[in-house]
Write a protein that holds these residues in place. Structure first.
Motif, PDB file in Angstrom:
ATOM      1  N   ARG A  27      -0.069  -5.372 -12.748  1.00 60.22           N
ATOM      2  CA  ARG A  27      -0.254  -3.923 -12.673  1.00 60.22           C
ATOM      3  C   ARG A  27      -0.821  -3.521 -11.313  1.00 60.22           C
ATOM      4  N   PRO A  28      -0.445  -2.363 -10.803  1.00 63.24           N
ATOM      5  CA  PRO A  28      -1.030  -1.891  -9.547  1.00 63.24           C
ATOM      6  C   PRO A  28      -2.446  -1.362  -9.760  1.00 63.24           C
ATOM      7  N   LEU A  29      -3.233  -1.369  -8.699  1.00 60.13           N
ATOM      8  CA  LEU A  29      -4.561  -0.765  -8.701  1.00 60.13           C
ATOM      9  C   LEU A  29      -4.467   0.586  -8.002  1.00 60.13           C
ATOM     10  N   ARG A  30      -4.998   1.621  -8.644  1.00 61.04           N
ATOM     11  CA  ARG A  30      -4.921   2.970  -8.095  1.00 61.04           C
ATOM     12  C   ARG A  30      -6.301   3.438  -7.668  1.00 61.04           C
ATOM     13  N   LEU A  31      -6.374   4.018  -6.468  1.00 62.61           N
ATOM     14  CA  LEU A  31      -7.578   4.678  -5.993  1.00 62.61           C
ATOM     15  C   LEU A  31      -7.332   6.174  -6.092  1.00 62.61           C
ATOM     16  N   ALA A  32      -8.119   6.845  -6.911  1.00 62.32           N
ATOM     17  CA  ALA A  32      -7.869   8.258  -7.207  1.00 62.32           C
ATOM     18  C   ALA A  32      -8.640   9.161  -6.254  1.00 62.32           C
ATOM     19  N   ALA A  86       0.866  -1.183   0.000  1.00 63.34           N
ATOM     20  CA  ALA A  86       0.000   0.000   0.000  1.00 63.34           C
ATOM     21  C   ALA A  86       0.898   1.227   0.000  1.00 63.34           C
ATOM     22  N   LEU A  87       0.732   2.072  -1.020  1.00 64.15           N
ATOM     23  CA  LEU A  87       1.530   3.286  -1.144  1.00 64.15           C
ATOM     24  C   LEU A  87       0.603   4.483  -1.265  1.00 64.15           C
ATOM     25  N   GLY A  88       1.121   5.644  -0.889  1.00 62.34           N
ATOM     26  CA  GLY A  88       0.324   6.858  -0.952  1.00 62.34           C
ATOM     27  C   GLY A  88       1.050   7.962  -1.685  1.00 62.34           C
ATOM     28  N   GLY A  89       0.325   8.655  -2.550  1.00 62.62           N
ATOM     29  CA  GLY A  89       0.862   9.806  -3.249  1.00 62.62           C
ATOM     30  C   GLY A  89       0.136  11.068  -2.834  1.00 62.62           C
ATOM     31  N   ARG A  90      -0.120  11.928  -3.770  1.00 63.93           N
ATOM     32  CA  ARG A  90      -0.861  13.158  -3.480  1.00 63.93           C
ATOM     33  C   ARG A  90      -2.300  12.787  -3.133  1.00 63.93           C
ATOM     34  N   PRO A  91      -2.811  13.198  -1.955  1.00 62.84           N
ATOM     35  CA  PRO A  91      -4.129  12.719  -1.508  1.00 62.84           C
ATOM     36  C   PRO A  91      -5.276  13.041  -2.447  1.00 62.84           C
ATOM     37  N   ASP A  92      -5.152  14.112  -3.238  1.00 59.05           N
ATOM     38  CA  ASP A  92      -6.237  14.452  -4.165  1.00 59.05           C
ATOM     39  C   ASP A  92      -5.848  14.149  -5.615  1.00 59.05           C
ATOM     40  N   GLY A  93      -4.853  13.288  -5.800  1.00 63.03           N
ATOM     41  CA  GLY A  93      -4.386  12.975  -7.148  1.00 63.03           C
ATOM     42  C   GLY A  93      -4.748  11.570  -7.586  1.00 63.03           C
ATOM     43  N   ASP A  94      -4.350  11.237  -8.808  1.00 58.37           N
ATOM     44  CA  ASP A  94      -4.637   9.914  -9.355  1.00 58.37           C
ATOM     45  C   ASP A  94      -3.957   8.798  -8.575  1.00 58.37           C
ATOM     46  N   ASP A  95      -2.828   9.113  -7.926  1.00 59.10           N
ATOM     47  CA  ASP A  95      -2.094   8.109  -7.149  1.00 59.10           C
ATOM     48  C   ASP A  95      -2.294   8.315  -5.657  1.00 59.10           C
ATOM     49  N   ALA A  96      -3.492   8.712  -5.240  1.00 60.66           N
ATOM     50  CA  ALA A  96      -3.744   8.909  -3.812  1.00 60.66           C
ATOM     51  C   ALA A  96      -3.435   7.638  -3.040  1.00 60.66           C
ATOM     52  N   VAL A  97      -3.905   6.492  -3.535  1.00 58.62           N
ATOM     53  CA  VAL A  97      -3.603   5.187  -2.955  1.00 58.62           C
ATOM     54  C   VAL A  97      -3.225   4.255  -4.097  1.00 58.62           C
ATOM     55  N   VAL A  98      -2.097   3.588  -3.959  1.00 52.94           N
ATOM     56  CA  VAL A  98      -1.650   2.623  -4.960  1.00 52.94           C
ATOM     57  C   VAL A  98      -1.470   1.283  -4.263  1.00 52.94           C
ATOM     58  N   LEU A  99      -2.169   0.262  -4.765  1.00 49.35           N
ATOM     59  CA  LEU A  99      -2.082  -1.095  -4.230  1.00 49.35           C
ATOM     60  C   LEU A  99      -1.309  -1.930  -5.238  1.00 49.35           C
ATOM     61  N   TRP A 100      -0.089  -2.282  -4.844  1.00 45.03           N
ATOM     62  CA  TRP A 100       0.856  -2.840  -5.786  1.00 45.03           C
ATOM     63  C   TRP A 100       1.214  -4.265  -5.366  1.00 45.03           C
ATOM     64  N   PRO A 101       0.916  -5.274  -6.198  1.00 46.76           N
ATOM     65  CA  PRO A 101       1.271  -6.650  -5.848  1.00 46.76           C
ATOM     66  C   PRO A 101       2.776  -6.850  -5.874  1.00 46.76           C
ATOM     67  N   THR A 102       3.249  -7.672  -4.960  1.00 50.30           N
ATOM     68  CA  THR A 102       4.682  -7.971  -4.925  1.00 50.30           C
ATOM     69  C   THR A 102       5.051  -9.143  -5.822  1.00 50.30           C
ATOM     70  N   ASP A 103       4.046  -9.859  -6.341  1.00 55.30           N
ATOM     71  CA  ASP A 103       4.317 -10.890  -7.344  1.00 55.30           C
ATOM     72  C   ASP A 103       3.149 -10.934  -8.317  1.00 55.30           C
ATOM     73  N   ALA A 104       3.312 -11.588  -9.423  1.00 55.66           N
ATOM     74  CA  ALA A 104       2.346 -11.541 -10.510  1.00 55.66           C
ATOM     75  C   ALA A 104       1.052 -12.254 -10.180  1.00 55.66           C
ATOM     76  N   GLN A 105       1.001 -13.026  -9.101  1.00 58.12           N
ATOM     77  CA  GLN A 105      -0.208 -13.768  -8.782  1.00 58.12           C
ATOM     78  C   GLN A 105      -1.066 -13.068  -7.733  1.00 58.12           C
ATOM     79  N   ALA A 106      -0.605 -11.920  -7.225  1.00 59.96           N
ATOM     80  CA  ALA A 106      -1.276 -11.338  -6.057  1.00 59.96           C
ATOM     81  C   ALA A 106      -2.007 -10.055  -6.357  1.00 59.96           C
ATOM     82  N   ALA A 107      -2.250  -9.742  -7.628  1.00 54.66           N
ATOM     83  CA  ALA A 107      -2.880  -8.462  -7.948  1.00 54.66           C
ATOM     84  C   ALA A 107      -4.294  -8.406  -7.403  1.00 54.66           C
ATOM     85  N   PRO A 108      -4.720  -7.297  -6.797  1.00 59.18           N
ATOM     86  CA  PRO A 108      -6.074  -7.188  -6.282  1.00 59.18           C
ATOM     87  C   PRO A 108      -7.083  -7.077  -7.409  1.00 59.18           C
TER      88      PRO A 108
END
Length: 680
Positions: free
Chosen positions: A217-222, A183-205
């Protein structure tokens, strides 16, 4: 006993082991704390000090960030126990001491050097976060290098694997207990506010049960200007399905929320507040601890979110939670979070009794005991231990000094400006210094500040004002001033000054400004934009040339500036010109002290030097003081020397006390509530 800088970090699976950051020989260092014996061992001995330290979940090793004066470095790893010292490295009093080995911490051949690298293959950079999985078998780090954020995972002391890189700033919030999702965080009001990034190819949300992006690919909550998102941490007990805790700002409220791959984002009913909060998982499967900041004071609350919706009747979960069918988004595209609210009662909320003041930091021991670093205006920071289920009686010593303290609210059409005012004993008016906080996304609090005591002791009244843009007073106070960066803030300072002059607190001819970082920026801006109001300005590590500072600062601060101004200097040049201290330097007429560091990456030194040259050409009395330590030194002696230089400069600018006006006793401040959020 040395002074604690942060609350301890506890090993989740070893209840008797923790790491602290403590003041040792006037430098902050990492300290191993064995709770079973109450003995401490100083792990590091860095000349620049250490500000970041963590402990692995099993308690076997301590991580600390070995940074240079510019804030760049690497994570190091040291065993918790010192093999050369069976006593745990502490003397009989329990005071931290050195291990006593021939090669002590940080020496050429001992631990703390390159041999103690925590993850091999991670380049040196700025620390953007560290996290572990539940057992500590996997670690994740984010580092800032060359204007980009890079995320790595790997076994402690092993080889790191690059998960991904993005331009700009992206901070690591947490690693899921199973180690499969970041779980990563960028600009709170931006496209990358929350980024959920799998650590392997089988774990993508999968969002809403669908494959919204490829498995790698990561899932982004904007977010957007009406919805801001902050990722906090994963539920440590949700082992089969990661559950992320978040804070959501929406409709001028701050709300606790959770995210899971199926239902997505859910706000928690009843856990919504009118000013800033932070939160964390606490005791039990879905207990949450909330720290609420309100008008300069902290309070703690505990809530139980109860079982996950659908857990009591698993066979009904799918039809209840299924999302409406929508056109599948493009792979990796940011998603606007969808709130599928359950029909649920608000969770019960209980407040934990604390003394009035500020909780600077807190952590939770495995048994639920809360360890806080607490202070109030008249009490230096001290540990505060809160035990679950206990009454936690707090015995506070009475104030021992002669300082008079009050809280003021200055009425303006857009709201009320809150200030903390400290004055010497006796009658005013006094020469008055505004101690301007930085940020701007922070606020002055009912907390101890040694600078206030030092200045009041020299005969100055000291004012700490929470201008527009400050946190702790609601979303509207923080955000809604129309991109008038700097100008709105110094208008608030001027309004408070006028009130204090009118009621006999401040000497009109001797009111000045003293600020650090963004507070130093406001000081320089006001000295030029309001030269008739301020007869002294002292700015440490300031922004003196905003467009130049933007181009030379860190990616994280460039992102903040784009948010404040609504664009870059090339996109909205008129806003940067209006907010730039150099636009008004030709109007400065009172003495100015500039303090800067040649290794400051946040407020780079060249732009400060150019401002000083502007003052020199205009024959404005000024001094430029160069110091070590970067933007914020980790050596307490450096802070003392800067404060001493400011006192000396102020006494030179205001050399002799003026005769006191025959005003009688200073009027009392109007009675105001001790608590309160955003003021109407």
């Amino acid at each position: 006993m040395t002074q604690a800088f942060q609350s301890p970090g506890f090993a989740a699976l070893a209840a008797d082991r923790a790491v602290e950051t403590r003041l040792v020989d006037e430098r902050w260092q990492a300290v191993a704390w064995d709770l079973s014996t109450d003995r401490r061992r100083v792990v590091t001995d860095r000349p620049e000090g250490v500000h970041l330290s963590e402990i692995e979940p099993d308690g076997d090793a301590i991580w600390w960030f070995d940074a240079d004066s510019a804030g760049e470095g690497r994570w190091r790893r040291e065993p918790f126990a010192d093999a050369a010292d069976d006593s745990g490295g502490a003397d009989g009093s329990g005071t931290p001491n050195r291990s006593g080995t021939a090669n002590g911490p940080g020496t050429a051949d001992g631990p703390g050097t390159a041999d103690g690298e925590a993850l091999h293959g991670v380049p040196p950079g700025r620390a953007y976060g560290l996290a572990f999985d539940r057992t500590g078998a996997l670690a994740a780090v984010a580092v800032g290098v060359d204007g980009a954020s890079h995320c790595y995972v790997g076994p402690p002391a092993g080889e790191a694997r690059l998960i991904g890189s993005v331009p700009g700033y992206l901070g690591l919030a947490d690693l899921s207990p199973d180690g499969r999702l970041l779980a990563l965080g960028g600009r709170p009001d931006g496209d990358d506010a929350v980024v959920l990034w799998p650590t392997d190819a089988q774990a993508a949300p999968r969002a809403g049960g669908r494959t919204d992006s490829p498995a790698d690919r990561p899932l982004r909550l904007a977010g957007d200007r009406r919805l801001r998102l902050w990722p906090i941490e994963f539920n440590p007990l949700a082992l089969l399905e990661p559950e992320l805790l978040l804070v959501v700002e929406e409709d001028e409220r701050y709300t606790v929320a959770t995210w899971r791959a199926g239902p997505g984002l859910r706000r928690c009913p009843g856990l919504s507040f009118d000013s800033q909060i932070s939160a964390g998982w606490y005791r039990g499967p879905r207990g949450v601890l909330i720290q609420h900041e309100q008008a300069g004071r902290s309070r703690l609350l505990v809530a139980d979110l109860g079982p996950r919706p659908g857990r009591a009747a698993p066979q009904q979960e799918a039809p209840q939670q299924e999302a409406p069918q929508q056109e599948a988004p493009q792979p990796g595209a940011p998603q606007r979070p969808v709130d599928r609210r359950p029909a649920a009662q608000a969770p019960p909320v209980r407040e934990i009794r604390t003394p009035g003041g500020t909780i600077h930091d807190l952590s939770c021991a495995p048994d639920g005991t809360l360890h806080c670093v607490w202070s109030r205006e008249s009490t230096p920071p001290r540990p505060l231990v809160l035990r679950p289920g206990a009454e936690n009686a707090h015995h506070l010593d009475p104030d021992q000094d002669d300082t008079s303290r009050s809280r003021r609210w200055t009425l303006r059409p857009y709201g009320r400006i809150h200030s903390f005012v400290s004055t010497p004993a006796g009658r005013g008016p006094w020469p008055t210094l505004f101690l301007v906080h930085g940020g701007p996304a922070t606020h002055d609090r009912d907390s101890y500040d040694p600078r206030v005591n030092a200045l009041v002791g020299r005969g100055y009244a000291v004012v700490r004002t929470n201008y527009r843009g400050s946190t702790g007073y609601g979303a509207r106070w923080q955000h809604e001033y129309g991109h008038r960066v700097g100008l709105a803030q110094i208008e608030d300072l001027a309004a408070v000054r006028a009130e204090l002059v009118a009621d006999g607190t401040a000497l009109a001819e001797r009111t000045g400004l003293c600020g650090f970082s963004w507070g130093g920026y406001l000081t320089l801006l006001a000295m030029g934009a309001q030269p008739e109001l301020w007869s002294l300005g002292m700015a440490a590590q300031p922004i003196a040339d905003y467009p130049a500072a933007y181009r030379a600062t860190t990616p994280a601060l460039r992102e903040l500036d784009r948010q404040l101004f609504g664009g870059t200097p090339d996109e909205v040049p008129e806003r940067y010109r209006a907010a730039d201290p150099r636009s008004y330097v030709h109007r400065v007429r009172s003495p100015v002290l500039l303090v800067a560091s040649r290794t400051d990456e946040r407020c780079p030194p060249d732009q400060v030097a150019r401002y000083a040259e502007d003052l020199r050409r205009r024959a404005v009395p000024h001094e430029l003081l160069w110091v070590d330590g970067g933007h914020y030194s980790r050596r307490t002696a450096d802070h003392r020397s800067v404060l001493a230089a400011m006192v000396r400069f102020a006494e030179h600018a205001w050399p002799a006390p003026l005769p006191r006006s025959p005003r009688g006793d200073r009027p009392e401040a109007p009675a105001e509530p001790m608590e309160g959020g955003e003021q109407p």
